[in-house]
Design a protein around this motif. Structure first.
Motif, PDB file in Angstrom:
ATOM      1  N   GLN A 694       0.859  -1.185   0.000  1.00 56.72           N
ATOM      2  CA  GLN A 694       0.000   0.000   0.000  1.00 56.72           C
ATOM      3  C   GLN A 694       0.894   1.234   0.000  1.00 56.72           C
ATOM      4  N   LEU A 695       0.576   2.144  -0.920  1.00 58.61           N
ATOM      5  CA  LEU A 695       1.428   3.294  -1.147  1.00 58.61           C
ATOM      6  C   LEU A 695       0.888   4.512  -0.432  1.00 58.61           C
ATOM      7  N   GLY A 696       1.775   5.315   0.024  1.00 58.22           N
ATOM      8  CA  GLY A 696       1.443   6.564   0.711  1.00 58.22           C
ATOM      9  C   GLY A 696       2.737   7.248   1.070  1.00 58.22           C
ATOM     10  N   GLU A 697       2.774   7.837   2.268  1.00 61.19           N
ATOM     11  CA  GLU A 697       4.024   8.417   2.727  1.00 61.19           C
ATOM     12  C   GLU A 697       5.061   7.333   2.973  1.00 61.19           C
ATOM     13  N   GLN A 698       4.589   6.120   3.309  1.00 61.10           N
ATOM     14  CA  GLN A 698       5.463   4.984   3.521  1.00 61.10           C
ATOM     15  C   GLN A 698       4.885   3.777   2.806  1.00 61.10           C
ATOM     16  N   LEU A 699       5.757   2.794   2.548  1.00 66.81           N
ATOM     17  CA  LEU A 699       5.317   1.550   1.927  1.00 66.81           C
ATOM     18  C   LEU A 699       4.890   0.573   3.012  1.00 66.81           C
ATOM     19  N   LYS A 700       3.720  -0.043   2.827  1.00 65.33           N
ATOM     20  CA  LYS A 700       3.186  -0.991   3.795  1.00 65.33           C
ATOM     21  C   LYS A 700       2.716  -2.231   3.063  1.00 65.33           C
ATOM     22  N   GLU A 701       3.245  -3.397   3.468  1.00 62.78           N
ATOM     23  CA  GLU A 701       2.853  -4.644   2.838  1.00 62.78           C
ATOM     24  C   GLU A 701       1.469  -5.061   3.335  1.00 62.78           C
ATOM     25  N   MET A 702       0.626  -5.501   2.380  1.00 60.98           N
ATOM     26  CA  MET A 702      -0.743  -5.916   2.695  1.00 60.98           C
ATOM     27  C   MET A 702      -0.818  -7.434   2.652  1.00 60.98           C
ATOM     28  N   LYS A 703      -1.399  -8.011   3.684  1.00 65.47           N
ATOM     29  CA  LYS A 703      -1.542  -9.444   3.786  1.00 65.47           C
ATOM     30  C   LYS A 703      -2.760  -9.906   2.995  1.00 65.47           C
ATOM     31  N   GLY A 704      -2.942 -11.237   2.965  1.00 61.98           N
ATOM     32  CA  GLY A 704      -4.034 -11.798   2.192  1.00 61.98           C
ATOM     33  C   GLY A 704      -5.401 -11.379   2.681  1.00 61.98           C
ATOM     34  N   SER A 705      -5.552 -11.158   3.980  1.00 63.61           N
ATOM     35  CA  SER A 705      -6.855 -10.772   4.507  1.00 63.61           C
ATOM     36  C   SER A 705      -7.187  -9.312   4.241  1.00 63.61           C
ATOM     37  N   GLU A 706      -6.185  -8.522   3.890  1.00 62.69           N
ATOM     38  CA  GLU A 706      -6.413  -7.093   3.695  1.00 62.69           C
ATOM     39  C   GLU A 706      -6.818  -6.756   2.268  1.00 62.69           C
ATOM     40  N   ILE A 707      -6.429  -7.559   1.304  1.00 56.49           N
ATOM     41  CA  ILE A 707      -6.786  -7.323  -0.087  1.00 56.49           C
ATOM     42  C   ILE A 707      -6.952  -8.672  -0.767  1.00 56.49           C
ATOM     43  N   ASP A 708      -7.996  -8.778  -1.593  1.00 52.26           N
ATOM     44  CA  ASP A 708      -8.369 -10.082  -2.157  1.00 52.26           C
ATOM     45  C   ASP A 708      -7.656 -10.365  -3.472  1.00 52.26           C
ATOM     46  N   ILE A 709      -6.344 -10.288  -3.498  1.00 54.12           N
ATOM     47  CA  ILE A 709      -5.626 -10.750  -4.684  1.00 54.12           C
ATOM     48  C   ILE A 709      -5.071 -12.134  -4.385  1.00 54.12           C
ATOM     49  N   ASP A 710      -4.669 -12.809  -5.434  1.00 50.57           N
ATOM     50  CA  ASP A 710      -4.094 -14.146  -5.276  1.00 50.57           C
ATOM     51  C   ASP A 710      -2.603 -13.976  -4.990  1.00 50.57           C
ATOM     52  N   SER A1077      11.715  -5.514 -15.190  1.00 50.46           N
ATOM     53  CA  SER A1077      10.398  -4.959 -15.469  1.00 50.46           C
ATOM     54  C   SER A1077      10.457  -3.450 -15.287  1.00 50.46           C
ATOM     55  N   PHE A1078       9.349  -2.802 -15.583  1.00 52.71           N
ATOM     56  CA  PHE A1078       9.305  -1.339 -15.522  1.00 52.71           C
ATOM     57  C   PHE A1078       7.854  -0.912 -15.386  1.00 52.71           C
ATOM     58  N   HIS A1079       7.630   0.163 -14.621  1.00 53.43           N
ATOM     59  CA  HIS A1079       6.288   0.731 -14.552  1.00 53.43           C
ATOM     60  C   HIS A1079       6.371   2.154 -14.019  1.00 53.43           C
ATOM     61  N   PRO A1080       5.619   3.092 -14.598  1.00 57.86           N
ATOM     62  CA  PRO A1080       5.583   4.456 -14.044  1.00 57.86           C
ATOM     63  C   PRO A1080       5.048   4.452 -12.620  1.00 57.86           C
ATOM     64  N   PHE A1081       5.460   5.456 -11.858  1.00 52.46           N
ATOM     65  CA  PHE A1081       5.124   5.492 -10.434  1.00 52.46           C
ATOM     66  C   PHE A1081       4.908   6.944 -10.024  1.00 52.46           C
ATOM     67  N   HIS A1082       3.720   7.192  -9.425  1.00 53.52           N
ATOM     68  CA  HIS A1082       3.378   8.537  -8.967  1.00 53.52           C
ATOM     69  C   HIS A1082       3.016   8.457  -7.486  1.00 53.52           C
ATOM     70  N   ASN A1083       3.776   9.178  -6.691  1.00 56.26           N
ATOM     71  CA  ASN A1083       3.650   9.105  -5.245  1.00 56.26           C
ATOM     72  C   ASN A1083       3.976  10.480  -4.673  1.00 56.26           C
ATOM     73  N   PRO A1084       3.439  10.846  -3.497  1.00 48.81           N
ATOM     74  CA  PRO A1084       3.796  12.159  -2.936  1.00 48.81           C
ATOM     75  C   PRO A1084       5.280  12.379  -2.791  1.00 48.81           C
ATOM     76  N   ASN A1085       6.046  11.318  -2.598  1.00 48.74           N
ATOM     77  CA  ASN A1085       7.501  11.452  -2.478  1.00 48.74           C
ATOM     78  C   ASN A1085       8.221  11.258  -3.799  1.00 48.74           C
ATOM     79  N   CYS A1086       7.503  10.906  -4.825  1.00 53.92           N
ATOM     80  CA  CYS A1086       8.094  10.672  -6.150  1.00 53.92           C
ATOM     81  C   CYS A1086       7.012  10.979  -7.176  1.00 53.92           C
ATOM     82  N   LEU A1087       6.896  12.243  -7.538  1.00 53.09           N
ATOM     83  CA  LEU A1087       5.736  12.696  -8.300  1.00 53.09           C
ATOM     84  C   LEU A1087       5.683  12.097  -9.698  1.00 53.09           C
ATOM     85  N   SER A1088       6.798  12.010 -10.381  1.00 56.73           N
ATOM     86  CA  SER A1088       6.822  11.493 -11.753  1.00 56.73           C
ATOM     87  C   SER A1088       7.990  10.535 -11.882  1.00 56.73           C
ATOM     88  N   GLY A1089       7.899   9.440 -11.166  1.00 55.56           N
ATOM     89  CA  GLY A1089       8.986   8.480 -11.156  1.00 55.56           C
ATOM     90  C   GLY A1089       8.612   7.181 -11.823  1.00 55.56           C
TER      91      GLY A1089
END
Length: 1570
Positions: A694-710, A1077-1089
């Motif tokens: 989960q992205l924000g001011e800090q990176l936080k790992e989400m467990k299986g119960s928090e988000i329904d991805i495989d 791999s590669f992917h664009p990333f937009h975050n308050p700490n990295c606006l156009s990264g």
């Protein structure tokens, strides 16, 4: 045997000449205005540019930009260029004529069908009997000129000859063929020579300086400016007015000329003729402008130096020095009466002007206004007062514009002018006219072709006008008749396009203002270069980057002087590095579900602290404060070859709806909500895991119960649907769709496979998400297409009855790759017919297209949702240059192979089949049950042996176009779609779409192959199972207006393809970093990264990590190399680098106020080597005092200085911030800073690092050229939290000769002074001479070669070639070898492979040589000649050589010689490590024949021009046998031939095509030095 290879790393940049012509399409009607094409010559490059316009839907903002249409390499010494006017205006295209050294010329025309230039005719007069006369060398010929009405061309050759090329009349042929082809090229007849030096008739013409065709004559009438008797500055008192003009009528039918009138006794410094529309011509002199017509002459003086002064008394040899000084100061500005031109007596004076016109560039603003660009960067406007066709007076106005020194100016129409420059950025400016009352004068209406998509002849059609702020639509003016247009065209066609349209409004009271519209960034002139230390990354996981190439470039005029930092490899700025092992993919997704989702307004990203904003892209200056709402919604004026300029303002209502629909989406930039991290395991790579952060001011790992991805599978693709409200996860066994954090729909493999397939044996290997569509590519070569129906749900894409019918039958081949394309730029919407193009959705989203590549090599592009084929090509993997829909390649164009030509394809037309077909008939009920998936499947037939013989398949395909980026930039970065194909042999093909040629019977789209410098840079990753995606799109990465879009190719050697000016510019990453791999990333700490999982290798170990990166700040990615500039307040000349302390020393020159000179006795050098002490005589005193008095009179001086630069923090990048004050040391006025070098002295107390500066004092031929050496100790100091470099002059010493080179040697110092090499020892306080070596003439460069016992000194002489000597610390210097010849060496270096070294040199004529020294057996005294190890002619003057280790050489020690050229080009001489490269020698000549130059020039013969100069040398036979330098500029063309052509050429080399490709890749990888 091949000994080395040469490769041009950076192209030439300095624009030496330009012209405008209707080259790619006929000129529109005169009443509609005209926008011409721009042709620019950069040393050995010919470029064709078009003007592109864009505007928003409200018409409040307009943008103008140049886009490159094509560019070509010229394998010849370019001399001049002129436009061949089309006789049939509005029906024919213009041609261009290029002249080359050795009396050669070529006429070129544009082939719209093949999208390339083609030669109309070739001309050579080198072997004409009329001009032999025993002469072997001639002065530089004047520029060619063309007749005003397109009847003939004149090329001055061989001093006093004129070659006349008649232009043929094709009117009858055009009338016969006009219905079958768009236009006929300009055709010329056989040329003939005219000898203008008829001494029997009393005519004496020694040299033609300039020529121009005159107006108001029925027959072609040429005015020739020539010199009757040569003179020079020292002979002006005896012979001064030696120039004459002659007006002569040329008869092309009788091949003779007759003189009409002549005028003589013109000043000896007259250099150019300009025809005036009202009749007569202007003759430009250094201080005069002369109007000359038959029986009429008017002179205007622009500098007081043209007037004669008093006649001073003559000094004799007994005059004392003090009297000579007084005489010099009294008459410093005096012009002797016998030397002043006679025409200046009684001439009109332009009061208050002190202009010098030599080196001026001119351009007509209108028929009575001329723009002058002076050699100091000033721009002036000259208005003519014309009475009865006679220019009675000239009025001058200063044009306020900061511009570089112009090498040429041309007018493009609509008030647009292009200023070409060799000393700075070339500019596109707009001229707006005002009268004396300050009222703005309107420009002529633009053509409908250039401004609108409506018919230009239609009444009331809107036409575009250009004012000071841009374009605006105004009602059209009444059109003139065609007869009037033709008459005006015939009368004024010699003027540029804008000048012809302004004739009716010409007025002498107009005042013009220029506004900068666009700029072409360039790195010329290059004067010095060093290898710099790269900045240390903030994260150690990135590892050290490649070295920088730091160059002194540009000119101080217009603040163009700069230190340019060049990088071939892009090194991103790492924000955060997270160790992560086995990562194969990373994605960042949005989630617009919560209302409090943080957003950031577009263009509000602040630069990092301490950094200035990036240099703005000059596409739309002055509009950065425009409101965001007004700056969106671009409307593009499209230009394609053969098609008129069109706009969508009135022609595409659907495109307007699309723009409105995109307004709200572009108004804000969202932050990503989640990050998907995927890793793989297992033999096939099917197993793995996925982590979600989960992205924000800090990176936080989400467990299986928090988000329904495989979490227990490997993710193949992740993205968003339904306007970012749905999160999609694609893994090998299915698809999950989430809204928020909860799954809404899941599709398993049982729902995806065909009825007769085993779900356990099939998996998803690739996926593409393009809202609202989702595409999956299965391992059984089927493709599934879904369409979002609501948030969190997708269904099979809608299929109407016609689509179902098209899916029946046998498809024929397997599907190898597939992707989706969204027509975001609207180009396909404009070019495809309404019944073919994809519809725009109700919400304004652009049309969608499906791209399919089959294993057989067939490409298909289908519109959605009905899957109708809009483009199909069966030979896409063959690599042909130009492809048409449903056809094979066209016949080979001039620059492709002449050995083989692709014929029609025998492959049947592709068909489609439904996924429900299982070998027999199916019921409609079964078809309905499978409605959730539509398959475009290949037939499951054929064995593996048959598959092995199939054509090269496509592993990955990507079709993208790039519209406007940031809100304030209305111009699309790359509007025409780019097709990137990753093939199975690890090669990358790039094609770009072209519109059908205007007026041609062909109406289908075409694909043009892009010949980027991709060879050896890109290597796709080796991934188990082939899941990873290599080609990734990115948008708006970077800061503000410098943000870029493009394609990133991940792999072992990653590659950036940056979209700019309608094309993709390649920038490789450091080859030591493998990007998975590669992917664009937009975050308050990295606006156009962006996110990059990397594997970095260094020192035999590897490190895996996930990098969160940004593009480096204040860099330009729209240039051939990654570029960053440090603006200097002056002109930089030389640069040196202290790698130990990371300090740079720059020698520069800046203009300033007068500074008094020191007394001459203070500048007298001390005695060294027991020479006679310096005794100033009267002549030297006179020259010294004269220079001081002249500077005092003009109150201006050129002040040289030494500047020290250093990064403001350890490991930082080199910058010049506004508040920084670097340490500077001013040198003496009139002192020339010649060289600077870093010298590490070895003292008993330890090493001492100093910068040694060598200077020269040149005050004329009567003053001895002396020199000076300064030793500056540089140190780093910390102040106010920033680090800076400070210096101290620890020693200064004068010499009798100039110091031209400084080389550290064995802890001591070696100085090159004139024809002497002097060796000194430094004891910390003084220099002690230890030895010297006398050379031939003048040492220009030197380098120390390491040796086991005593170091060797290699030096180059300006007249006598290369020399080699052995040095010992006891002062003994033994000469070993000397080149047998008269090579004019400007740079010397070393090429090393293991323990073997070859001496490299570059001469004044553009020839690179390799020499080998073999000691004589038995040893003997004296010198022995070098052995030639190869030579190659490149045709450019080198300014320096740099020895650089080869980073990719492996364990073998290899060293290349990096050559810098004055044109801005950078080349590399590298040793050959693979003996198989010897086979490439056999490939060069047939490759030159198979890839002929579009200009008819022989590439292989051009590289061997050095043989001519060496024909008289006794070693010429040896050199001829050992012409062993491989020309990579020629060899790399092999990679861009089609596969059949490559196979044919490979037979000549005796190698397989794949082996040749690998050798070329190795050569490219070895030269990845920076």
């Amino acid at each position: 045997m091949a000994t080395a290879f040469y490769r041009e790393l950076h192209p030439a940049c300095g624009a030496i000449q330009c012209c405008s012509a209707h080259f790619t399409q006929p000129a529109p009607k005169l009443s509609q205005g005209a926008v011409s094409d721009l042709i620019v010559v950069r040393s050995n490059l010919l470029e064709i540019w078009v003007t592109k316009f864009a505007s928003d839907t409200d018409g409040k903002r307009r943008t103008v930009r140049l886009e490159m249409l094509a560019h070509y390499r010229m394998d010849g010494h370019f001399m001049g260029m002129t436009v061949v006017k089309a006789k049939l205006a509005q029906l024919q295209c213009d041609g261009i004529l290029l002249t080359f050294r050795h009396a050669r010329a070529v006429v070129l025309h544009w082939s719209a069908e093949e999208h390339t230039i083609k030669p109309t005719s070739l001309h050579s007069w080198e072997k004409e009997n009329a001009i032999k006369a025993g002469r072997t060398s001639f002065p530089v010929a004047a520029s060619p000129c063309s007749d005003l009405q397109g009847r003939c061309i004149v090329v001055p050759v061989f001093e006093h000859h004129a070659a006349v090329i008649p232009v043929l009349d094709l009117e009858s042929r055009f009338q016969r063929d006009r219905g079958r082809r768009p236009s006929l090229p300009v055709a010329v007849g056989k040329s003939f020579l005219l000898n203008l030096n008829r001494q029997k008739e009393g005519r004496t013409v020694h040299q033609i300086r300039s020529a121009a065709f005159l107006h108001k004559y029925t027959a072609p009438t040429l005015m020739v400016l020539s010199e009757a008797e040569p003179t020079w500055a020292g002979r002006l008192r005896e012979k001064k007015d030696t120039v004459q003009v002659s007006a002569m009528s040329i008869s092309t039918s009788e091949q003779k000329f007759s003189e009409i009138w002549e005028a003589s006794e013109l000043p000896s410094d007259a250099f150019r003729v300009l025809a005036v529309a009202s009749g007569g011509a202007l003759i430009l002199c250094r201080h005069l402008i002369i109007f000359q017509a038959q029986g009429c002459r008017r002179t205007t003086v622009v500098n007081s130096q043209a007037y004669p002064g008093e006649r001073p008394h003559q000094l004799d040899e007994f005059t004392p020095a003090s009297e000579a000084v007084k005489h010099a100061r009294k008459h410093s500005r005096n012009v002797h009466q016998d030397a002043a031109p006679e025409v200046a007596s009684g001439a009109m004076r332009a009061h208050g002007l002190e202009l010098e016109l030599d080196g001026v560039a001119t351009c007509w603003l209108n028929a009575q206004s001329l723009m002058l660009a002076l050699k100091d960067g000033q721009l002036w406007q000259a208005n003519f007062i014309v009475t009865n066709s006679i220019v009675e007076e000239l009025k001058f106005e200063r044009i306020q514009l900061e511009a570089p020194v112009a090498s040429g100016i041309c007018s493009l129409g609509l008030g647009l002018h292009f200023l070409a420059s060799t000393s700075g950025d070339s500019l596109l400016v707009h001229a707006s006219a005002t009268d004396q009352a300050g009222q703005k004068r309107k420009e002529p209406a633009a053509s409908a072709d250039a401004a609108t998509a409506t018919d230009g002849n239609q009444k009331g059609a809107k036409r575009m006008r250009l004012d000071a702020e841009g374009f605006q639509a105004v009602p059209g003016t009444p059109a003139e008749s065609e007869d009037d247009d033709l008459e005006m065209s015939l009368l004024y066609s010699s003027m540029p396009a804008a000048a012809t349209t302004l004739v009716a409004e010409a007025s002498s009271d107009l005042k013009y203002k220029l506004k900068r519209i666009d700029a072409l960034t360039q790195t010329a002139p290059l004067q010095s270069l060093v290898a710099g230390t790269p900045p240390e990354p903030l994260e150690s996981s990135m590892g050290p980057g490649p070295p920088l190439l730091v160059a002194a470039t540009g000119h101080s005029s217009g603040h163009q002087g700069a230190i340019t930092i060049l990088q071939r490899s892009l090194v991103p700025s790492v924000v955060l590095a997270v160790p992560f092992t086995g990562m194969k993919g990373v994605w960042a997704v949005y989630d617009e579900g919560p209302e409090d989702m943080p957003t950031v307004p577009l263009l509000t990203s602040a630069p990092p602290e301490g950094h200035a904003p990036a240099e703005a892209t000059p596409a739309d200056p002055g509009n950065s404060t425009m409101d965001i709402e007004e700056s969106l919604a671009p409307s593009v004026v499209q230009h394609d070859s053969g098609r008129p300029l069109e706009t969508a303002l009135d022609s595409s209502r659907e495109h307007k709806q699309q723009v409105k629909g995109d307004r709200n989406r572009k108004k804000r930039k969202l932050f990503h909500a989640y990050m998907f991290l995927s890793s793989s395991s297992g033999d096939a790579g099917l197993q793995g895991e996925t982590k979600v952060m989960q992205l924000g001011e800090q990176l936080k790992e989400m467990k299986g119960s928090e988000i329904d991805i495989d979490h227990g599978v490997r993710t193949i693709q992740a993205g968003n649907l339904c306007g970012n409200s749905t999160v999609v996860q694609v893994h090998p066994q299915g698809i999950r769709l989430l809204v928020g954090k909860r799954v809404q729909q899941e599709i398993i493999m049982d729902d995806l496979v065909m009825p007769d397939s085993d779900p356990a044996a099939v998996h998803i290997k690739h996926a593409c998400i393009q809202d609202p569509y989702l595409l999956v590519h299965l391992s059984d070569s089927t493709v599934g297409l879904f369409q979002a129906s609501s948030p969190g749900e997708v269904e099979a894409a809608d299929a109407n009855e016609s689509l179902v019918e098209s899916l029946t039958g046998d498809s024929g081949t397997h599907i190898a790759a597939a992707s989706l394309h969204q027509d975001s730029s609207g180009w396909l919407q404009q070019q495809l017919p309404p019944d073919v193009r994809a519809p725009i959705s109700k919400d304004g989203s652009p049309g969608m297209y499906l791209v399919l590549c089959r294993i057989s090599g067939t490409l298909q592009i289908l519109r959605l949702p009905d899957a109708r084929v809009v483009f199909s090509c069966s030979t896409i993997t063959e690599g042909h240059r130009l492809l048409h829909s449903d056809s094979a390649a066209l016949p080979a164009p001039p620059h492709t192979s002449a050995l083989t030509t692709a014929g029609p394809s025998s492959e049947p037309a592709p068909a489609f089949t439904s996924a429900t077909i299982s070998g027999g008939e199916e019921s409609s009920q079964d078809a309905n049950q499978q409605k959730d998936l539509i398959h475009f499947a290949g037939a499951q037939t054929g064995s593996s042996q048959e598959a092995a013989s199939e054509p090269l398949h496509v592993a990955e395909v990507l079709l993208e176009s790039f519209g406007p980026g940031q809100a304030e930039n209305l111009m699309p970065a790359c509007e025409r779609p780019m097709l990137c194909l990753l093939l199975g042999d690890q090669s990358l093909l790039c094609y770009q779409f072209l519109a059908p040629p205007h007026g041609s019977t062909c109406t289908s789209l075409r694909l043009l192959r892009q010949t980027h410098g991709l060879l050896g840079f890109f290597g796709p990753q080796k991934d188990q199972g082939g899941f990873s995606t290599c080609l990734h799109r990115f948008d708006n990465l970077g800061e503000g207006t410098a943000a870029v879009s493009g394609i990133f190719a991940a792999g072992e050697r990653p590659l950036w393809l940056v979209a700019s000016r309608g094309r993709l510019i390649p920038h490789p990453m450091d080859p030591h970093h493998h990007v998975a791999s590669f992917h664009p990333f937009h975050n308050p700490n990295c606006l156009s990264g962006f996110l990059m999982p990397t594997v970095s290798t260094s020192g035999g170990s590897s490190t895996e990590a996930l990098l969160i990166c940004e593009l480096p700040p204040k860099t330009r990615l729209d240039t051939p190399w990654i570029l960053r500039r440090l603006r200097m307040n002056g002109t930089p000349h030389r640069i040196a680098h202290d790698a130990v302390n990371n300090i740079y020393a720059v020698l520069s020159t800046k203009g300033g106020a007068y500074q008094p000179r020191a007394p001459m006795s203070a500048t007298a050098p001390a005695s060294h080597f027991q020479e006679i002490p310096f005794q100033p005589d009267a002549h030297a005193s006179y020259s010294y005092a004269l220079a001081d008095a002249a500077a005092k009179d003009r109150n201006a001086d050129s002040i040289p200085q030494v500047t020290l630069l250093a990064p403001d923090r350890p490991g930082g990048s080199l910058e010049l911030t506004p508040h920084a004050q670097p340490w500077k040391h001013a040198l003496h006025p009139d002192e020339v800073a010649v060289c600077v070098s870093h010298v590490p002295f070895q003292l008993p107390s330890g090493p001492q690092h100093v910068f040694a500066v060598g200077t020269a004092l040149t005050l004329g031929e009567d003053h001895p050229c002396t020199g000076r050496l300064l030793l500056i100790q540089a140190e780093l100091q910390q102040q106010a939290g920033r680090r800076s470099a400070v210096g101290k002059v620890v020693h200064a010493q004068d010499f009798y000769k100039p110091v031209t080179a400084i080389i550290p040697i064995a802890g001591h110092i070696m100085l090159a002074m004139g024809n002497r090499l002097a060796f000194f020892r430094w004891n910390g306080t003084d220099l002690t001479p230890t030895g010297r070596l006398e050379t031939s003439f003048l040492v220009t460069s030197a380098v120390v070669l390491p040796a086991r016992v005593r170091p060797l000194v290699l030096y180059g002489d300006i007249a006598k070639g290369m020399g080699l000597a052995r040095y010992s610390q006891d002062g003994k210097t033994d000469p070993l070898a000397q080149e047998d010849g008269d090579s004019e060496v400007t740079a010397a270096g070393l090429v090393k492979l293991g323990g073997t070294g070859l001496m490299a040199s570059a001469d004044m004529h553009g020839t690179l040589r390799l020499l080998e020294y073999k000691p004589p057996t038995p040893p003997k005294l004296g010198t022995v000649p070098f052995l030639s190890a190869g030579a190659l002619h490149v045709g450019q003057r080198a300014v320096g050589m740099l020895q650089q280790p080869m980073r990719m050489a492996g364990t073998r020690q290899q060293q290349a010689a990096v050559v810098g050229f004055a044109s801005g080009a950078i080349g590399c001489l590298a040793p050959v490590a693979d003996r198989n490269m010897d086979s490439l020698l056999k490939l060069q000549k047939p490759l030159a024949l198979a890839c002929p130059s579009p200009m008819g020039l022989n590439s292989h013969a051009f590289g061997q021009l050095w043989k001519r100069a060496d024909a008289a040398s006794p070693l010429w036979g040896i050199a001829q046998q050992r012409s062993c330098i491989l020309d990579c500029n020629l060899l790399f063309r092999y990679a861009y031939l089609s596969r059949p052509q490559q196979a044919e050429l490979a037979k000549h080399a005796g190698l397989a095509p794949n082996n040749i490709q690998q050798l070329l890749r190795d050569m490219a990888a070895l030269t990845a030095l920076f």
